[in-house]
Design a protein around this motif. Structure first.
Motif, PDB file in Angstrom:
ATOM      1  N   SER A 128       0.962  -1.213  -0.114  1.00 28.44           N
ATOM      2  CA  SER A 128      -0.074  -0.277  -0.111  1.00 28.44           C
ATOM      3  C   SER A 128       1.006   1.284   0.027  1.00 28.44           C
ATOM      4  N   LEU A 129       1.787   1.442   0.874  1.00 28.75           N
ATOM      5  CA  LEU A 129       2.846   2.506   1.086  1.00 28.75           C
ATOM      6  C   LEU A 129       3.528   2.753  -0.275  1.00 28.75           C
ATOM      7  N   GLY A 130       3.854   1.505  -1.172  1.00 33.50           N
ATOM      8  CA  GLY A 130       4.701   1.658  -2.507  1.00 33.50           C
ATOM      9  C   GLY A 130       3.580   2.352  -3.430  1.00 33.50           C
ATOM     10  N   VAL A 131       2.393   2.139  -3.403  1.00 28.06           N
ATOM     11  CA  VAL A 131       1.382   2.742  -4.392  1.00 28.06           C
ATOM     12  C   VAL A 131       1.276   3.993  -4.077  1.00 28.06           C
ATOM     13  N   LEU A 132       1.199   4.347  -2.600  1.00 27.04           N
ATOM     14  CA  LEU A 132       0.951   5.768  -2.185  1.00 27.04           C
ATOM     15  C   LEU A 132       2.211   6.740  -2.759  1.00 27.04           C
ATOM     16  N   ILE A 133       3.169   6.394  -2.492  1.00 23.62           N
ATOM     17  CA  ILE A 133       4.629   6.949  -2.790  1.00 23.62           C
ATOM     18  C   ILE A 133       4.497   7.202  -4.444  1.00 23.62           C
ATOM     19  N   CYS A 134       4.008   6.373  -4.978  1.00 17.76           N
ATOM     20  CA  CYS A 134       3.914   6.673  -6.405  1.00 17.76           C
ATOM     21  C   CYS A 134       3.029   7.588  -6.837  1.00 17.76           C
TER      22      CYS A 134
END
Length: 435
Positions: A128-134
């Motif tokens: 989830s964090l990886g997607v939000l960072i992008c």
């Protein structure tokens, strides 16, 4: 020697912590401090922010309509990458807090029977964090909703430097975009845990995300990334090298290329060591001492994919798939080694196709390589269509575990099993190279 390496890791936590926090995987340059001016996000708010960014609904009945409304966002897509403003690495930097220590009510979701944190839950949070960072990297101030559908394409690597993740200490995740192509982004994330007033590193993770159109059908351009200073230039260059490494590894896949001469000799030696000496026959096989046939070192599981596990695009959440695969992989390693295994590394998780809600997900965990007290497990996931009776591969997961005791040697019997053995050996060698 391999056992000595991890023993050294445990004896020198401060040294490894500095390596993990600053440099990530082997050969990765130091990352400059980006934390100034950033307020941490509570872990429970990450999925909420993602829903707001794409306009997803928390209500299952409204979700389909919300996705239909996203079709109108096609006009907001850039025709060329050059039309998008460049971003810096610190523009996408985020911190997320998982307050297991200060908010005890969160612990039960993350607690396992060994009184440590469930690593499968950590995989969900990282995804989830990886997607939000992008989405932070691609954010346009004048657009309340993003026209992009950003999904996880690959978990390149997750390396751990701690055996135990404590369930009563706060956890902090940090991360930012570290490399950008035309439609893809590499994200580097770190996880730290609070001990005696200081955060110490637990793991490094590298994910690759891809951007697609509002209907998640075609690639879409993302903002270019401009490194600032020599450190960031080295990080960006490392991202490009990671891409080339993945291409080379895929090109040399045993599904495409024959084994090397050395690998062929290894398989032939295994074959000779399993021949029955009393009979002159290629068919008479015997199991060497302290060994297990590969066909006897597997576990299987079935998962019904309910709407509760959907992502913001109305498909099954990739983090949920990783959690289920990890738990089966852990159980496979546990039953094989007859003791509690500890996760050392996760690598090369390729998301080959999405999993639709309502699918029957078949998971197969296989011990494919062992060395001393290390167990390499491959988990293959596929969806089963009850109408056509067809099965399609969705993901392949690779996990490296360390058992408390030395484990039996896994022995392939067929040619197909021998290829699994060599593939596991390759993944294990790559993991040990980075430790």
């Amino acid at each position: 020697m391999l056992g000595t390496r991890l023993c050294t890791m445990r004896k020198l936590p401060s040294l490894l912590a500095r390596r993990t926090l600053n440099s990530g995987t082997s050969g990765t340059p130091e990352l400059p401090d980006m934390s100034d001016g950033h307020s941490p996000i509570h872990v429970n708010n990450v999925r909420t922010r993602l829903r707001d960014i794409v306009g997803a609904s928390t209500n299952w009945r409204d979700h389909v309509q919300a996705m239909q409304e996203r079709k109108a966002l096609h006009t907001l897509l850039a025709k060329r990458q050059e039309d998008l403003p460049p971003r810096r690495m610190k523009d996408s930097y985020l911190e997320v807090i998982l307050p297991l220590g200060s908010q005890p009510e969160l612990r039960e979701k993350y607690l396992n029977v060994h009184n440590s944190v469930r690593f499968g839950r950590i995989l969900e949070d990282l995804d989830s964090l990886g997607v939000l960072i992008c989405y932070t990297h691609t954010k346009q101030e004048m657009q309340p909703r993003s026209p992009l559908s950003i999904v996880t394409a690959l978990v390149d690597k997750i390396n751990l430097c701690k055996k135990i993740i404590h369930p009563d200490c706060d956890i902090k995740f940090t991360g930012n975009v570290s490399w950008v192509g035309k439609t893809s982004m590499e994200v580097r994330m770190h996880m730290l845990q609070l001990h005696d007033g200081d955060y110490s590193p637990v793991l490094d993770a590298t994910f690759v995300m891809v951007a697609r159109d509002p209907e998640n059908k075609r690639p879409a351009f993302v903002n270019p990334l401009v490194p600032e200073g020599p450190e960031e230039e080295e990080i960006f260059k490392k991202g490009e090298l990671n891409k080339l490494r993945r291409i080379d590894f895929n090109t040399a896949s045993l599904l495409k290329m024959a084994p090397t001469a050395e690998e062929r000799n290894i398989i032939h030696d295994i074959f000779l060591n399993t021949l029955e000496a009393r009979t002159v026959s290629f068919r008479s096989r015997k199991l060497p001492p302290n060994s297990v046939w590969m066909e006897d070192a597997k576990l299987k599981a079935l998962q019904i994919c309910h709407p509760q596990e959907r992502n913001i695009f109305n498909r099954i959440f990739g983090g949920f798939l990783m959690r289920k695969a990890f738990e089966l992989g852990w159980a496979t390693a546990c039953s094989y080694g007859s003791s509690r295994p500890f996760i050392v590394s996760v690598d090369d998780i390729m998301f080959q196709r999405p999993v639709e809600i309502g699918s029957l997900l078949l998971l197969s965990g296989q011990v494919c390589y062992t060395e001393k007290n290390y167990i390499q497990v491959r988990v293959h996931s596929e969806v089963y269509d009850a109408d056509t009776r067809e099965q399609d591969t969705t993901n392949i997961f690779h996990f490296t575990f360390m058992s408390e005791d030395e484990v039996p040697r896994v022995v392939p019997k067929t040619y197909g099993e021998s290829m699994l053995y060599l593939d596991g050996k390759r993944h294990f060698a790559a993991v040990m190279k980075d430790i």
